[in-house]
Write a protein that holds these residues in place. Structure first.
Motif, PDB file in Angstrom:
ATOM      1  N   VAL A   6       0.849  -1.186   0.000  1.00 52.35           N
ATOM      2  CA  VAL A   6       0.000   0.000   0.000  1.00 52.35           C
ATOM      3  C   VAL A   6       0.885   1.236   0.000  1.00 52.35           C
ATOM      4  CG1 VAL A   6      -1.734   1.328   1.269  1.00 52.35           C
ATOM      5  CG2 VAL A   6      -1.857  -1.177   1.213  1.00 52.35           C
ATOM      6  N   ARG A   7       0.672   2.105  -0.969  1.00 50.86           N
ATOM      7  CA  ARG A   7       1.383   3.384  -1.048  1.00 50.86           C
ATOM      8  C   ARG A   7       0.400   4.470  -0.630  1.00 50.86           C
ATOM      9  NH1 ARG A   7       6.530   5.031  -1.485  1.00 50.86           N
ATOM     10  NH2 ARG A   7       6.940   3.518  -3.100  1.00 50.86           N
ATOM     11  N   VAL A   8       0.825   5.316   0.309  1.00 47.03           N
ATOM     12  CA  VAL A   8      -0.002   6.408   0.790  1.00 47.03           C
ATOM     13  C   VAL A   8       0.693   7.722   0.446  1.00 47.03           C
ATOM     14  CG1 VAL A   8      -1.116   7.471   2.795  1.00 47.03           C
ATOM     15  CG2 VAL A   8      -0.801   4.978   2.718  1.00 47.03           C
ATOM     16  N   PHE A   9      -0.045   8.636  -0.167  1.00 46.96           N
ATOM     17  CA  PHE A   9       0.447   9.982  -0.431  1.00 46.96           C
ATOM     18  C   PHE A   9      -0.354  10.940   0.441  1.00 46.96           C
ATOM     19  CE2 PHE A   9       1.314   7.777  -4.442  1.00 46.96           C
ATOM     20  CZ  PHE A   9       2.662   8.054  -4.589  1.00 46.96           C
ATOM     21  N   VAL A  10       0.352  11.770   1.180  1.00 46.44           N
ATOM     22  CA  VAL A  10      -0.293  12.765   2.033  1.00 46.44           C
ATOM     23  C   VAL A  10       0.171  14.138   1.553  1.00 46.44           C
ATOM     24  CG1 VAL A  10      -0.653  13.583   4.391  1.00 46.44           C
ATOM     25  CG2 VAL A  10      -0.184  11.145   3.969  1.00 46.44           C
ATOM     26  N   PHE A  11      -0.776  15.010   1.299  1.00 45.30           N
ATOM     27  CA  PHE A  11      -0.475  16.372   0.876  1.00 45.30           C
ATOM     28  C   PHE A  11      -0.881  17.315   2.001  1.00 45.30           C
ATOM     29  CE2 PHE A  11      -1.445  13.755  -2.766  1.00 45.30           C
ATOM     30  CZ  PHE A  11      -0.329  13.945  -3.558  1.00 45.30           C
ATOM     31  N   VAL A  12       0.057  18.142   2.455  1.00 52.08           N
ATOM     32  CA  VAL A  12      -0.188  19.050   3.568  1.00 52.08           C
ATOM     33  C   VAL A  12       0.046  20.478   3.093  1.00 52.08           C
ATOM     34  CG1 VAL A  12       0.459  19.684   5.928  1.00 52.08           C
ATOM     35  CG2 VAL A  12       0.607  17.284   5.197  1.00 52.08           C
ATOM     36  N   ASP A  13      -0.946  21.319   3.303  1.00 50.30           N
ATOM     37  CA  ASP A  13      -0.848  22.735   2.942  1.00 50.30           C
ATOM     38  C   ASP A  13      -0.930  23.547   4.236  1.00 50.30           C
ATOM     39  OD1 ASP A  13      -1.141  25.353   2.097  1.00 50.30           O
ATOM     40  OD2 ASP A  13      -2.806  24.926   0.733  1.00 50.30           O
ATOM     41  N   LEU A  14       0.171  24.205   4.568  1.00 44.51           N
ATOM     42  CA  LEU A  14       0.250  25.016   5.783  1.00 44.51           C
ATOM     43  C   LEU A  14       0.195  26.505   5.470  1.00 44.51           C
ATOM     44  CD1 LEU A  14       3.145  22.999   7.419  1.00 44.51           C
ATOM     45  CD2 LEU A  14       0.781  23.024   8.189  1.00 44.51           C
ATOM     46  N   SER A  15      -0.191  26.873   4.263  1.00 46.89           N
ATOM     47  CA  SER A  15      -0.114  28.278   3.858  1.00 46.89           C
ATOM     48  C   SER A  15      -1.032  29.189   4.671  1.00 46.89           C
ATOM     49  CB  SER A  15      -0.389  28.430   2.359  1.00 46.89           C
ATOM     50  OG  SER A  15      -1.646  27.905   2.027  1.00 46.89           O
ATOM     51  N   GLU A  16      -2.061  28.648   5.300  1.00 52.96           N
ATOM     52  CA  GLU A  16      -2.964  29.473   6.097  1.00 52.96           C
ATOM     53  C   GLU A  16      -2.791  29.255   7.600  1.00 52.96           C
ATOM     54  OE1 GLU A  16      -6.989  29.393   4.709  1.00 52.96           O
ATOM     55  OE2 GLU A  16      -6.362  29.450   2.615  1.00 52.96           O
ATOM     56  N   VAL A  17      -1.662  28.616   7.992  1.00 51.93           N
ATOM     57  CA  VAL A  17      -1.380  28.359   9.397  1.00 51.93           C
ATOM     58  C   VAL A  17      -0.453  29.459   9.906  1.00 51.93           C
ATOM     59  CG1 VAL A  17      -0.328  26.731  11.015  1.00 51.93           C
ATOM     60  CG2 VAL A  17      -1.672  25.881   9.084  1.00 51.93           C
ATOM     61  N   GLU A  18      -0.710  29.938  11.121  1.00 53.79           N
ATOM     62  CA  GLU A  18       0.132  30.985  11.716  1.00 53.79           C
ATOM     63  C   GLU A  18       1.580  30.527  11.808  1.00 53.79           C
ATOM     64  OE1 GLU A  18      -0.835  34.093  12.499  1.00 53.79           O
ATOM     65  OE2 GLU A  18      -2.805  33.557  11.693  1.00 53.79           O
ATOM     66  N   GLY A  19       2.514  31.467  11.670  1.00 55.17           N
ATOM     67  CA  GLY A  19       3.946  31.210  11.579  1.00 55.17           C
ATOM     68  C   GLY A  19       4.530  30.193  12.543  1.00 55.17           C
ATOM     69  N   GLY A  20       4.378  30.397  13.848  1.00 49.77           N
ATOM     70  CA  GLY A  20       4.990  29.498  14.830  1.00 49.77           C
ATOM     71  C   GLY A  20       4.454  28.081  14.760  1.00 49.77           C
ATOM     72  N   ALA A  21       3.155  27.944  14.599  1.00 50.83           N
ATOM     73  CA  ALA A  21       2.543  26.612  14.519  1.00 50.83           C
ATOM     74  C   ALA A  21       2.975  25.905  13.240  1.00 50.83           C
ATOM     75  CB  ALA A  21       1.026  26.718  14.579  1.00 50.83           C
ATOM     76  N   ALA A  22       3.045  26.642  12.141  1.00 53.20           N
ATOM     77  CA  ALA A  22       3.481  26.051  10.869  1.00 53.20           C
ATOM     78  C   ALA A  22       4.931  25.603  10.962  1.00 53.20           C
ATOM     79  CB  ALA A  22       3.306  27.045   9.726  1.00 53.20           C
ATOM     80  N   ASP A  23       5.790  26.437  11.543  1.00 53.06           N
ATOM     81  CA  ASP A  23       7.207  26.097  11.674  1.00 53.06           C
ATOM     82  C   ASP A  23       7.401  24.850  12.541  1.00 53.06           C
ATOM     83  OD1 ASP A  23       7.806  28.274  10.101  1.00 53.06           O
ATOM     84  OD2 ASP A  23       8.320  29.574  11.795  1.00 53.06           O
ATOM     85  N   ALA A  24       6.655  24.757  13.645  1.00 54.27           N
ATOM     86  CA  ALA A  24       6.750  23.589  14.524  1.00 54.27           C
ATOM     87  C   ALA A  24       6.289  22.332  13.803  1.00 54.27           C
ATOM     88  CB  ALA A  24       5.922  23.814  15.787  1.00 54.27           C
TER      89      ALA A  24
END
Length: 128
Positions: A6-24
């Motif tokens: 089983v191959r799983v592809f996960v796409f994550v978009d953090l463009s609307e996440v506040e800076g510190g939370a996105a960086d973490a």
């Protein structure tokens, strides 16, 4: 015939996440997640890629030796985050999508590529 991987592809978009939370989230995804999943039985590959042009976009690929191995992983995650119905803590603004693929042996019929296993043949998708 062996059970398909089983191959799983996960796409994550953090463009609307506040800076510190996105960086973490980025730091955790690029370092800790791979080490944790590599310890799970049946995980053959786990890689995280960060877009060069959109640094807040991640693409994660996982390869599991079988559906049963992925199901075992999913059950472990469900237990780990039981108080959240199996989901890790949510980050405000994050967008995540998944795609699942099963590896299978194919044969060319002269017109189309089809699964060697009749029970896994698609009636709606024909690969030219």
């Amino acid at each position: 015939m062996t059970e398909p991987r089983v191959r799983v592809f996960v796409f994550v978009d953090l463009s609307e996440v506040e800076g510190g939370a996105a960086d973490a989230f980025l730091q955790n995804s690029l370092t800790q997640n791979a080490a944790l999943l590599a310890q799970r039985r049946g995980c053959l590959e786990y890689e995280t890629f960060q877009s060069l042009t959109e640094p807040r976009h991640l693409h994660v690929t996982e390869l599991w030796e079988s559906v049963a191995a992925y199901d075992e992983h999913w059950a472990a995650q469900q237990a780990e985050f039981a108080e959240r119905k199996g989901l890790p803590p949510r980050i405000e603004g994050i967008r995540v999508s998944f795609e699942f693929y099963q590896q299978q042996l194919m044969q060319y019929t002269g017109e189309h590529w089809v699964s060697v296993d009749d029970s896994r043949r698609s009636n709606s998708i024909w690969w030219p």
